[in-house]
Design an enzyme around this catalytic site. Structure first.
Site, PDB file in Angstrom:
ATOM      1  N   HIS A  17       0.834  -1.204   0.000  1.00 58.84           N
ATOM      2  CA  HIS A  17       0.000   0.000   0.000  1.00 58.84           C
ATOM      3  C   HIS A  17       0.871   1.257   0.000  1.00 58.84           C
ATOM      4  CE1 HIS A  17      -3.893  -2.126   1.014  1.00 58.84           C
ATOM      5  NE2 HIS A  17      -2.985  -3.074   1.171  1.00 58.84           N
ATOM      6  N   ASP A 133      -6.870   5.165   2.339  1.00 57.27           N
ATOM      7  CA  ASP A 133      -6.850   3.839   1.734  1.00 57.27           C
ATOM      8  C   ASP A 133      -8.238   3.212   1.853  1.00 57.27           C
ATOM      9  OD1 ASP A 133      -6.322   0.967   1.338  1.00 57.27           O
ATOM     10  OD2 ASP A 133      -4.205   1.485   1.611  1.00 57.27           O
ATOM     11  N   ALA A 363      14.526  -7.658  -3.206  1.00 53.86           N
ATOM     12  CA  ALA A 363      15.189  -7.140  -4.415  1.00 53.86           C
ATOM     13  C   ALA A 363      14.604  -5.788  -4.814  1.00 53.86           C
ATOM     14  CB  ALA A 363      15.009  -8.128  -5.566  1.00 53.86           C
ATOM     15  N   GLN A 365      12.788  -4.387  -7.121  1.00 55.69           N
ATOM     16  CA  GLN A 365      12.003  -5.064  -8.156  1.00 55.69           C
ATOM     17  C   GLN A 365      11.918  -4.304  -9.475  1.00 55.69           C
ATOM     18  OE1 GLN A 365       8.800  -7.807  -7.293  1.00 55.69           O
ATOM     19  NE2 GLN A 365       7.369  -6.377  -8.248  1.00 55.69           N
ATOM     20  N   HIS A 380       3.166 -13.443  -7.458  1.00 61.02           N
ATOM     21  CA  HIS A 380       1.931 -13.706  -6.703  1.00 61.02           C
ATOM     22  C   HIS A 380       0.744 -12.937  -7.287  1.00 61.02           C
ATOM     23  CE1 HIS A 380       3.282  -9.874  -5.336  1.00 61.02           C
ATOM     24  NE2 HIS A 380       2.351  -9.729  -4.433  1.00 61.02           N
ATOM     25  N   TRP A 383      -1.225  -6.400  -7.158  1.00 61.58           N
ATOM     26  CA  TRP A 383      -1.491  -5.376  -8.167  1.00 61.58           C
ATOM     27  C   TRP A 383      -0.257  -4.541  -8.504  1.00 61.58           C
ATOM     28  CZ3 TRP A 383      -4.255  -5.175 -12.105  1.00 61.58           C
ATOM     29  CH2 TRP A 383      -4.612  -3.980 -12.745  1.00 61.58           C
ATOM     30  N   ASN A 384       0.555  -4.176  -7.503  1.00 60.29           N
ATOM     31  CA  ASN A 384       1.777  -3.415  -7.803  1.00 60.29           C
ATOM     32  C   ASN A 384       2.696  -4.204  -8.720  1.00 60.29           C
ATOM     33  OD1 ASN A 384       1.153  -1.159  -6.189  1.00 60.29           O
ATOM     34  ND2 ASN A 384       2.034  -2.094  -4.368  1.00 60.29           N
ATOM     35  N   GLU A 388       3.972  -3.253 -12.486  1.00 55.80           N
ATOM     36  CA  GLU A 388       5.394  -3.076 -12.776  1.00 55.80           C
ATOM     37  C   GLU A 388       5.829  -3.973 -13.929  1.00 55.80           C
ATOM     38  OE1 GLU A 388       6.264  -1.761  -8.154  1.00 55.80           O
ATOM     39  OE2 GLU A 388       7.037  -3.696  -8.858  1.00 55.80           O
ATOM     40  N   ALA A 403      -6.434 -12.328  -1.471  1.00 51.86           N
ATOM     41  CA  ALA A 403      -7.003 -10.990  -1.759  1.00 51.86           C
ATOM     42  C   ALA A 403      -7.365 -10.864  -3.239  1.00 51.86           C
ATOM     43  CB  ALA A 403      -6.039  -9.897  -1.295  1.00 51.86           C
ATOM     44  N   GLN A 405      -5.494 -11.097  -5.770  1.00 50.49           N
ATOM     45  CA  GLN A 405      -4.526 -11.733  -6.674  1.00 50.49           C
ATOM     46  C   GLN A 405      -5.166 -12.790  -7.570  1.00 50.49           C
ATOM     47  OE1 GLN A 405      -1.630 -12.962  -3.728  1.00 50.49           O
ATOM     48  NE2 GLN A 405      -1.471 -10.852  -2.975  1.00 50.49           N
TER      49      GLN A 405
END
Length: 484
Positions: A17, A133, A363, A365, A380, A383-384, A388, A403, A405
């Site tokens: 988040h 949020d 890492a 990412q 997984h 959303w982020n 990306e 969630a 995913q």
């Protein structure tokens, strides 16, 4: 004269988040809006001195914090997520109410019990709106009760929010609850725009059968919270792009006062020099990638919360080794039900030569995904991570954990076709076959490349996301002039 626009931005205090809402806050500051970014005390301490705002717009951005109610040594891992949610509601909500009330006054130096990392408490005028949020419905309630205009920011996909908003219809049609022992591949027809491809197994994880009557009690809470917070908010903000989720956004918009699709934010506003990661990143893995051939490496990361059993780890490892490609694997210390050292040693034994695999605890990412050596991303489907990979045009293999995913991974495999959906399976032969297909399929790579080009058009000047962000800044300025 209109009041200066001052937004209080409040993410749920988890890594994913923060990753999404901090670039948003930085972008608002760059657009001339004053921003107070609200961390938890625990996270602000973890980020340390590096969290102090820096860069050309730092004078318009400050950090404050409220307690999350858990002891400092609590791991705040996925097993304790419900405890964190309940603690935030009990403790953080009280602190947030007091803080917001103090920030509405013209003399608003922050009180001693609200930490101010930028040490600039007295220089900001009163807050004129709150961006909370969507997973903090009580923060939306508090702002509403204090008559502060509030916007709900969803860090998950629009398609997952549409699924929650569609839950009453799913019950009405008999799609929910799932029958005991029912086929998870059965189609689901009650989520508008997704009738042709959505299956039971693709709905967010809380939709799955649980509890005495087959309905997960958490689902009822999430549906109620999503609906209530969406109803109270002046607008919903999504970190998404029109080209990714046009249909879901179009089905959500008629039921809301306003909807803004302003993403992918990390690509629109490459993050300012502010610490975002709650874990220390291993920069050595980028040097390791430098020594690998173009598009030859499988990057494996299951995000900041997912966990796996030792048996699942072994199946993954065997499948990755059998696929025959070098791999870079992010294995957090809390991720596998065994010591991290033991897990690292197992990888070393399975791969022998050190060039075949690199294992790190965390890492950088975005740097990894844009590296020429990365050929696919086993993810997984958070959303982020999806966004990306989309921006960099990297094909994906999705192994969703929970969630949103599950529904995100269906979009990757069946709608955008920029990757493969491996949900609900953890067998070495399937891992091997799926990774090979993602690495070798020209069709998947072309779809990934085309989608990246479209999303880059969305975020460029004149693109849909860029125009929506400008409209959002104007909207926030208008709220400041009407909230005087």
């Amino acid at each position: 004269m209109a009041a200066a626009a001052h937004a209080l931005v409040f993410p749920f205090p988890l890594q994913g988040h923060i990753n999404c809402m901090l670039p948003f806050a930085t972008a608002l500051a760059a657009a001339g809006v004053l921003v107070t970014f609200l961390h938890s005390d625990h996270n602000l301490r973890r980020l340390g001195p590096a969290s102090t705002p820096d860069g050309p717009h730092s004078q318009r951005l400050r950090f404050l914090s409220v307690p999350d109610g858990l002891p400092d040594n609590d791991p705040r891992s996925v097993g304790g997520l419900l405890e964190l949610v309940e603690s935030l509601q009990a403790v953080a909500s009280v602190a947030f109410r007091a803080l917001l009330a103090s920030l509405l006054s013209t003399k608003n130096p922050s009180r001693a019990d609200h930490h101010d990392a930028a040490d600039s408490g007295g220089g900001f005028p009163p807050v004129t709106c709150v961006v909370a949020d969507g997973y903090l419905p009580w923060a939306i309630d508090v702002a509403d009760e204090l008559a502060v205009p509030v916007l709900a920011f969803h860090t998950s996909s629009a398609c997952s929010i549409l699924a929650f908003l569609s839950a009453p219809r799913l019950f009405e049609l008999g799609d929910l609850p799932f029958p005991a022992g029912g086929d998870l591949d059965e189609p689901v027809h009650g989520v508008p725009g997704m009738e042709s491809f959505l299956r039971r197994r693709d709905l967010p994880s809380s939709f799955r059968r649980a509890g005495e009557h087959g309905v997960n009690p958490r689902l009822r809470v999430l549906v109620k919270d999503t609906s209530r917070s969406s109803g109270k908010a002046r607008a919903l903000i999504f970190n998404t792009a029109d080209s990714l989720e046009r249909s879901a956004l179009a089905h959500i918009a008629p039921h809301m006062r306003d909807v803004f699709a302003v993403g992918p934010l990390h690509a629109m506003f490459p993050a300012a020099a502010i610490a975002k990661s709650l874990w220390r990143e291993d920069d050595g893995c980028v040097a390791w990638l430098d020594g690998q051939a173009d598009r030859s490496v499988v990057y494996v990361s299951l995000g900041s919360l997912a966990v796996m059993s030792h048996e699942q780890f072994t199946e993954f490892l065997s499948g990755l080794v059998a696929a025959g490609y070098p791999f870079l694997w992010v294995l957090r210390p809390d991720m596998v039900g065994a010591s991290q050292d033991a897990v690292f040693q197992e990888v070393a034994r399975a791969t022998g030569d050190g060039d075949q695999a690199r294992v790190v605890a965390w890492a950088p990412q975005r740097d990894v995904l844009r590296h020429r050596a990365v050929g696919c991303f086993l993810t997984h489907a958070g959303w982020n991570s999806i966004l990306e990979a989309v921006v960099e045009g990297v094909p994906m293999v999705c192994w969703p954990f929970f969630a949103d995913q599950q529904i995100n991974s269906r979009f990757v495999g069946a709608v955008w076709r920029n990757g493969l959906d491996m949900k609900d399976v953890c067998e070495r032969a399937v891992v091997e076959k799926t990774v090979r297909e993602a690495m070798e399929s020209d069709e998947i790579r072309q779809s990934a490349k085309a989608l990246a080009e479209q999303v880059k058009r969305d975020i460029a000047d004149g693109g849909s996301s860029a125009m929506e962000f400008k409209r959002l800044v104007s909207f926030i300025r208008e709220l400041s002039s009407t909230s005087e």
